[in-house]
Enzyme design. Structure first.
Site, PDB file in Angstrom:
ATOM      1  CE  LYS A  71     116.020  97.200 108.440  1.00 11.42           C
ATOM      2  NZ  LYS A  71     114.604  96.770 108.278  1.00 11.42           N
TER       3      LYS A  71
ATOM      4  CB  SER B  21     112.633 100.007 108.419  1.00  5.95           C
ATOM      5  OG  SER B  21     112.688  98.580 108.533  1.00  5.95           O
TER       6      SER B  21
ATOM      7  CB  SER C 268     110.619  96.920 106.716  1.00 10.04           C
ATOM      8  OG  SER C 268     109.877  97.795 107.536  1.00 10.04           O
TER       9      SER C 268
END
Length: 434
Positions: free
Chosen positions: A79, A149, A173
């Protein structure tokens, strides 16, 4: 089956036995990215040259008998909040344009030391402040959201564009996009996995964890990140919530999760009815902690370059600057009480089984969910509602796929364990898969 479609454990065994070259595996994953990512939008940046060089090095080491472990030669995505020396960490934001990390984050260093190969940085909702990931679409249906996310990380794994990935989880997330894309996601116990070198959203709620195709794979990654291994389940007491987790849940989600819970019973688990404490405070505490902490971190850049933030994130950051210290301290006190009550609850069971999300992936652009009782909530509130308790309490929570709805969209079940009981939820997830 293409190499890109292999689960981590299978790929690791093939690489270790020299039935599959890391070069072949990485090349196939990069080919899959070329085939699919223009449509899916999982990656901020692809590090193809770097990955191919690392794959050749891994091939030479393994041929010489120097296997470092199960991640050696395995392609991963990170990420884009996670620092890797020399690469940008943009947090999918114009605010960090031109940034380059000076050193590896703790997790990137551990994965690199284990021989894992970075193929790219994956998209996040800007600064991880949302449950959508607007740059990315669902791996199963491009007209649906990826979730967030860590949407890029989940889609990369689900689409065979990484064998595993890392995400972060502040209110769901990791688990929300994992559930929406039909893969496995673990939010570890708080502070189980180090966060040094990871851009924060809310330092008291943030967690770093793996997204994989199986719980077995997640355990292999956790072994490298923090030494956790899956615990073989035996005689576990599984709590089945009589309140909160099955309130305002799509009927197809409820049916699939309750069926999965019966499957746990068939594995030898004893089902125990439980009541979830202090449910009326969950979302107030989640937002009461996250919003001011995020605004404190972003205060210098909001004051200097507020126009560079996406509108939805900017509004939340401005709101956090207007919250009082009294409100923040009330949220902290409520969190302390919730942790105490959950600790008492977890003395009666080993794991709680519940839906990971109340509804499958909604269409891109949908802003709210209306329930049969006539109540309406925002999409973000709907998705965070069932995942936030584990962030507030710091308990480990694993989501595993348990079926699909009539549209073919994945449904996830979450297994919430005791503090430090990451190996237990991983072991139960692995047993359920088998």
């Amino acid at each position: 089956m293409r190499p890109a479609d292999l689960a981590l454990a299978a790929a690791a065994a093939a690489v270790r036995n020299r039935e599959l070259s890391p070069v072949e595996l990485v090349d196939d994953v990069l080919t899959r990215i070329e085939e699919a990512d223009a449509r899916l939008g999982a990656y901020v940046a692809v590090t193809a040259d770097r990955a191919r060089h690392a794959a050749r090095e891994a091939e030479r080491e393994i041929a010489a008998g120097g296997v470092r472990g199960p991640l050696h030669g395995i392609p991963m995505g990170l990420k884009d909040l996670i620092d890797v020396a020399g690469l940008p960490t943009t947090a999918s934001s114009r605010v960090r344009a031109g940034h380059r990390a000076g050193s590896d984050s703790a997790v990137a260093a551990r994965l690199a030391g284990a021989g894992a190969i970075l193929v790219g940085k994956t998209h996040t909702h800007e600064f991880a402040y949302g449950l959508i990931t607007p740059q990315t679409v669902n791996a199963r249906d491009g007209g649906r959201i990826a979730g967030g996310s860590s949407g890029g990380s989940a889609v990369a794994v689900a689409a065979g564009m990484a064998t595993f990935s890392l995400g972060t989880d502040t209110g769901g997330s990791i688990r929300v996009p994992a559930a929406l894309n039909g893969v496995v996601g673990l939010k570890p116990s708080y502070d189980q996995v180090p966060r040094e070198g990871v851009v924060p959203l809310s330092w008291s709620l943030d967690h770093v964890g793996p997204i994989t195709r199986t719980a077995e794979d997640a355990a292999l990654v956790m072994g490298v990140l923090c030494g956790v291994s899956a615990v073989e389940p035996s005689g576990l007491r599984v709590g089945v919530p009589g309140n909160y987790y099955f309130d305002r849940v799509d009927p197809e989600v409820e049916t699939a999760v309750r069926s999965a819970i019966r499957g746990l019973e068939a594995l030898g688990a004893r089902l125990v009815d439980v009541e979830i404490p202090m449910t009326r405070y969950v979302q107030g505490v989640q937002w009461g902690l996250m919003v001011p902490e995020a605004s404190a971190y972003h205060e210098p850049t909001v004051q200097a370059v507020s126009e560079l933030y996406a509108a939805d994130v900017r509004v939340l950051l401005e709101a956090g600057r207007r919250m009082s210290a009294v409100d923040y301290l009330r949220a902290q006190r409520a969190r302390t009480l919730m942790r105490r009550e959950w600790s008492r609850l977890m003395e009666t069971v080993d794991v709680i089984a519940a839906p990971a999300v109340p509804v499958t992936a909604v269409p891109v652009g949908q802003e709210s969910v209306t329930w049969p009782d006539g109540t309406t909530e925002s999409v973000a509130d709907a998705y965070v509602r069932l995942s936030a308790p584990a962030n507030i309490t710091g308990l480990p929570s694993l989501t595993v796929p348990v079926g699909e709805d009539r549209a073919g969209l994945p449904i996830g079940m979450q297994l919430i364990g005791r503090a430090g009981g990451d190996g237990v939820v991983l072991g139960l997830g692995r047993a359920f898969e088998s």
